[in-house]
Design a protein around this motif. Sequence first.
Motif, PDB file in Angstrom:
ATOM      1  N   LEU A  85       0.831  -1.199   0.000  1.00 39.52           N
ATOM      2  CA  LEU A  85       0.000   0.000   0.000  1.00 39.52           C
ATOM      3  C   LEU A  85       0.870   1.255   0.000  1.00 39.52           C
ATOM      4  CD1 LEU A  85      -2.761   1.347   0.155  1.00 39.52           C
ATOM      5  CD2 LEU A  85      -2.665   1.108   2.648  1.00 39.52           C
ATOM      6  N   ILE A  86       1.905   1.262   0.821  1.00 42.22           N
ATOM      7  CA  ILE A  86       2.813   2.416   0.844  1.00 42.22           C
ATOM      8  C   ILE A  86       3.501   2.567  -0.507  1.00 42.22           C
ATOM      9  CG2 ILE A  86       4.877   3.370   1.930  1.00 42.22           C
ATOM     10  CD1 ILE A  86       4.049   1.953   4.502  1.00 42.22           C
ATOM     11  N   PHE A  87       3.910   1.441  -1.078  1.00 40.18           N
ATOM     12  CA  PHE A  87       4.543   1.491  -2.395  1.00 40.18           C
ATOM     13  C   PHE A  87       3.572   2.018  -3.449  1.00 40.18           C
ATOM     14  CE2 PHE A  87       5.557  -0.618  -6.451  1.00 40.18           C
ATOM     15  CZ  PHE A  87       6.832  -0.108  -6.661  1.00 40.18           C
ATOM     16  N   GLY A  88       2.298   1.600  -3.393  1.00 44.55           N
ATOM     17  CA  GLY A  88       1.301   2.095  -4.340  1.00 44.55           C
ATOM     18  C   GLY A  88       1.055   3.586  -4.203  1.00 44.55           C
ATOM     19  N   ILE A  89       1.040   4.087  -2.953  1.00 45.94           N
ATOM     20  CA  ILE A  89       0.850   5.524  -2.743  1.00 45.94           C
ATOM     21  C   ILE A  89       2.016   6.305  -3.333  1.00 45.94           C
ATOM     22  CG2 ILE A  89       0.703   7.319  -0.984  1.00 45.94           C
ATOM     23  CD1 ILE A  89      -0.788   5.322   0.782  1.00 45.94           C
ATOM     24  N   ILE A  90       3.241   5.815  -3.115  1.00 48.24           N
ATOM     25  CA  ILE A  90       4.426   6.505  -3.641  1.00 48.24           C
ATOM     26  C   ILE A  90       4.423   6.493  -5.165  1.00 48.24           C
ATOM     27  CG2 ILE A  90       6.946   6.444  -3.750  1.00 48.24           C
ATOM     28  CD1 ILE A  90       6.928   5.342  -0.906  1.00 48.24           C
ATOM     29  N   VAL A  91       4.083   5.342  -5.751  1.00 51.80           N
ATOM     30  CA  VAL A  91       4.062   5.239  -7.213  1.00 51.80           C
ATOM     31  C   VAL A  91       2.990   6.149  -7.805  1.00 51.80           C
ATOM     32  CG1 VAL A  91       3.595   3.681  -9.142  1.00 51.80           C
ATOM     33  CG2 VAL A  91       5.049   2.927  -7.266  1.00 51.80           C
ATOM     34  N   ALA A  92       1.807   6.178  -7.196  1.00 53.61           N
ATOM     35  CA  ALA A  92       0.723   7.029  -7.710  1.00 53.61           C
ATOM     36  C   ALA A  92       1.105   8.501  -7.639  1.00 53.61           C
ATOM     37  CB  ALA A  92      -0.563   6.769  -6.924  1.00 53.61           C
ATOM     38  N   LEU A  93       1.682   8.913  -6.512  1.00 54.14           N
ATOM     39  CA  LEU A  93       2.079  10.313  -6.369  1.00 54.14           C
ATOM     40  C   LEU A  93       3.216  10.671  -7.320  1.00 54.14           C
ATOM     41  CD1 LEU A  93       1.659  12.947  -4.824  1.00 54.14           C
ATOM     42  CD2 LEU A  93       3.296  12.133  -3.116  1.00 54.14           C
ATOM     43  N   THR A  94       4.167   9.761  -7.484  1.00 57.74           N
ATOM     44  CA  THR A  94       5.278  10.015  -8.407  1.00 57.74           C
ATOM     45  C   THR A  94       4.796  10.097  -9.847  1.00 57.74           C
ATOM     46  OG1 THR A  94       6.772   8.831  -6.911  1.00 57.74           O
ATOM     47  CG2 THR A  94       7.530   9.194  -9.166  1.00 57.74           C
ATOM     48  N   LEU A  95       3.914   9.180 -10.238  1.00 59.07           N
ATOM     49  CA  LEU A  95       3.395   9.181 -11.602  1.00 59.07           C
ATOM     50  C   LEU A  95       2.585  10.442 -11.885  1.00 59.07           C
ATOM     51  CD1 LEU A  95       3.060   7.651 -14.263  1.00 59.07           C
ATOM     52  CD2 LEU A  95       1.090   6.481 -13.267  1.00 59.07           C
ATOM     53  N   ALA A  96       1.765  10.863 -10.921  1.00 55.44           N
ATOM     54  CA  ALA A  96       0.968  12.081 -11.108  1.00 55.44           C
ATOM     55  C   ALA A  96       1.865  13.313 -11.183  1.00 55.44           C
ATOM     56  CB  ALA A  96      -0.038  12.225  -9.973  1.00 55.44           C
ATOM     57  N   THR A  97       2.899  13.374 -10.328  1.00 55.00           N
ATOM     58  CA  THR A  97       3.808  14.522 -10.349  1.00 55.00           C
ATOM     59  C   THR A  97       4.596  14.589 -11.647  1.00 55.00           C
ATOM     60  OG1 THR A  97       4.010  14.367  -7.933  1.00 55.00           O
ATOM     61  CG2 THR A  97       5.650  15.676  -9.096  1.00 55.00           C
ATOM     62  N   ALA A  98       5.121  13.443 -12.094  1.00 52.96           N
ATOM     63  CA  ALA A  98       5.877  13.426 -13.343  1.00 52.96           C
ATOM     64  C   ALA A  98       4.999  13.783 -14.541  1.00 52.96           C
ATOM     65  CB  ALA A  98       6.507  12.045 -13.545  1.00 52.96           C
ATOM     66  N   SER A  99       3.764  13.300 -14.550  1.00 60.25           N
ATOM     67  CA  SER A  99       2.859  13.627 -15.654  1.00 60.25           C
ATOM     68  C   SER A  99       2.504  15.108 -15.653  1.00 60.25           C
ATOM     69  CB  SER A  99       1.586  12.786 -15.548  1.00 60.25           C
ATOM     70  OG  SER A  99       1.881  11.401 -15.574  1.00 60.25           O
ATOM     71  N   LEU A 100       2.263  15.663 -14.471  1.00 58.53           N
ATOM     72  CA  LEU A 100       1.934  17.087 -14.392  1.00 58.53           C
ATOM     73  C   LEU A 100       3.119  17.950 -14.808  1.00 58.53           C
ATOM     74  CD1 LEU A 100      -0.180  19.193 -13.628  1.00 58.53           C
ATOM     75  CD2 LEU A 100       0.633  19.065 -11.272  1.00 58.53           C
ATOM     76  N   TYR A 101       4.325  17.537 -14.447  1.00 62.33           N
ATOM     77  CA  TYR A 101       5.511  18.293 -14.861  1.00 62.33           C
ATOM     78  C   TYR A 101       5.727  18.191 -16.366  1.00 62.33           C
ATOM     79  CZ  TYR A 101      10.385  19.666 -15.383  1.00 62.33           C
ATOM     80  OH  TYR A 101      11.549  20.266 -15.796  1.00 62.33           O
ATOM     81  N   ARG A 102       5.420  17.039 -16.953  1.00 62.76           N
ATOM     82  CA  ARG A 102       5.629  16.843 -18.395  1.00 62.76           C
ATOM     83  C   ARG A 102       4.622  17.650 -19.211  1.00 62.76           C
ATOM     84  NH1 ARG A 102       7.470  13.535 -22.433  1.00 62.76           N
ATOM     85  NH2 ARG A 102       5.994  12.937 -24.057  1.00 62.76           N
ATOM     86  N   TYR A 103       3.376  17.668 -18.792  1.00 57.20           N
ATOM     87  CA  TYR A 103       2.333  18.298 -19.600  1.00 57.20           C
ATOM     88  C   TYR A 103       2.049  19.733 -19.187  1.00 57.20           C
ATOM     89  CZ  TYR A 103       1.381  13.601 -21.345  1.00 57.20           C
ATOM     90  OH  TYR A 103       1.502  12.379 -21.919  1.00 57.20           O
ATOM     91  N   GLY A 104       2.082  20.037 -17.896  1.00 53.81           N
ATOM     92  CA  GLY A 104       1.751  21.367 -17.439  1.00 53.81           C
ATOM     93  C   GLY A 104       2.966  22.262 -17.308  1.00 53.81           C
ATOM     94  N   ASN A 105       2.676  23.533 -17.096  1.00 52.73           N
ATOM     95  CA  ASN A 105       3.724  24.524 -16.868  1.00 52.73           C
ATOM     96  C   ASN A 105       3.543  25.053 -15.442  1.00 52.73           C
ATOM     97  OD1 ASN A 105       5.616  26.569 -16.949  1.00 52.73           O
ATOM     98  ND2 ASN A 105       5.088  27.205 -19.016  1.00 52.73           N
ATOM     99  N   VAL A 106       4.222  24.399 -14.515  1.00 54.01           N
ATOM    100  CA  VAL A 106       4.005  24.668 -13.102  1.00 54.01           C
ATOM    101  C   VAL A 106       4.385  26.096 -12.752  1.00 54.01           C
ATOM    102  CG1 VAL A 106       4.554  23.888 -10.762  1.00 54.01           C
ATOM    103  CG2 VAL A 106       4.409  22.234 -12.620  1.00 54.01           C
TER     104      VAL A 106
END
Length: 702
Positions: A5-26
């Motif tokens: 569960l902890i690993f899934g939370i880290i992966v989900a947060l990392t994937l969302a952050t990387a996707s937002l950095y790739r597509y958005g202009n923070v």
Amino acid sequence: MAYLLIFGIIVALTLATASLYRYGNVQRQHPLVTLSVLTAWSFSFLIVFTIPLDVTSTVYRQCIHPTVNDNDDNTLQSISKTVSNSSNTCQKPWGMVSEDVFPSLWRIIYWTSQFLTWLIMPLMQSYLKAGDFTIKGKLKAAVIDNAIYYGSYLFICGILFIYLALKPDVQLDWQKLKAIASSASNTWGLFLLVLLLGFALVEVPRSLWEHSWPGVTLKQAYFKLAKLNIDKADAEENVDDVLESLNAVSQATPLTHELRPCIDTILRKVPTELMERVRRHRSDGGQSNAVPSEKSLIRLHKQVIKSIQTFQRTDALWNVQVEKVLHLEDVEKNLNSLDRRFKTEFPQQRTKLHEMICNPTLDWYWQCKLRPPFMRSMAIVLGVLSSMVVWSELTFFNRKPVLSIFANVVNVAKENHDFLTIELFSMITLCYLCYCAYSTVFRIKFLNLYYLAPHHATNEHSLIFSGMLLCRLTPPMCLNFLGLIHMDSHVIKTQVSETFYTQIMGHMDVLGIISDGFNIYFPMVILFFCISTWYSLGSRALNALGFQQFMLNEIDQNESISNEFIQEGKGLIDREKRRRQRSEESRMRRRGQQLPARELSNYRASPAQNNGRNGGSGGVGGFETSQRTSNDGLLGDGDSFDYNATNQMGRTFSTEINERFGDSTQIKVGFKGYNDLDSDNDDSRHWSNIKDGAPRNLFDDV
């Protein structure tokens, strides 16, 4: 310990952050937009990664405490055997999560995502589109903009409440109200999910198969580029018209006017290059000099926001498609390469790590030899998986015999207590369903109002829309998956231990027409949409209505409209190549002009010697090289000429003409005020009176 569960939370947060950095202009987008989208994406990904853990936990609880329907004799016998051997066979899976964790986790994830997708994000999207100049005005406009949207839902909920109030056997309480709210949201999401999956379950494997053939892919890319050029031209024309009106309003409004700050607010949202282009091509005819009112400025502000958003979207689509076409052309040129090194016409900057991992030789083998068969293999695998999904959607309500393929796989893993297989199988299936559902939205033309463009080219509206979509589609998709694997007791009509996700979401039993009809039989409509997609009925219908679509059976016909678009796409990419070549040549010239003085003196030895002889400053023609800039224009790009050398000319103007055209012409060139006898000497005096150095203006030396 809940390691998974902890690993899934880290992966989900990392994937969302990387996707937002790739597509958005923070750096440029609003912090609230960044936080909302990051939360929506993280929770949606976390649901997908956590559902398999909930399934394995439920399977373990079913093994320990089985409860079934008394009418099912076969199941009773099998469960009695399981109970007798539970102490020996029911082993706790690795990474088991405590039973009091999942209920709290699902409540936080589900209700937060629903609050974002139905209330916060629609208001935020309307707030960004509003043309008012104050926070209060923007909020008021956002509420009015969503009034019809929310009013329709309140009307439907009112009808449901009246229906439930007239039923004497139904007692409304807080749990029933939450079930009604979740049922309304999940029914809407299931309706959209079936439409998207009906298209993607066929189109995803087929697109992989088509992309394994570079020739077909290149023609399709040419076709799409030609259609994007039409959209791009319309967007440019629209934004030019709006910005011309803005420029006229700006010039008509004095700096001391009370509405001038509002105009400055609009101007700050316009990119500088767009505004400069409008001012250069401005036409004064037909422009009003009247000072606008506040309402007209609000309307103009909204038009500016919408037109710039459309222009940026089409420009991002155009740039992505151009890069794709150029890459496909490079692949086609390298297919028959003898040196087995991948060469590109326009090389891109790569990091040293990327060059070490992917050198030209490995790139050639991947692009030309390995990628096509890999794509075809993936198309076959995903085609089989799509067939399994369609078959299971048609048969998941049948519990005896079990016809759903996913339910059979999970049942076999249950008997063997293979929790790892259950987790991996659930994860792969959910990820594939997510990819099919989410990728479809950005491929259908009428939903192409929003687009996720990489390299920080996605605007805030598209990011908010994607967050809303993920929050609305993920919960019903997971409920549908639990029904496919027979983990929902109200679908298979058997009393078994359920997942905590189903317990929190509810079963939508308040309305029988929803629980017994729509949610079971409506997914069967997916077969109709799959057949329609397989035979391209939608594309054929759009072609008949005048909306040209890419059809494989028409590209071999010389006079087809598809072929015309393909040829137009080739011409557009050739024009883009010439533009890039000119830009590269101009950049190289500018780099050459910025060379150090020592390199210039070595490169141009003769002019330097002349300058030293004539007392020059060491530059070209008596001018210092450091004073030359990229704005020198025509004279700067031409060959250098030493104007001081004219003082040492050994012949007159008449002599030069006689040398070019022959002495037989007997041409004498004289000047007013001089006699013919002294023309040569006068010519010499005339040339000697010319000042040393280059002419001041462009045609002074003519």
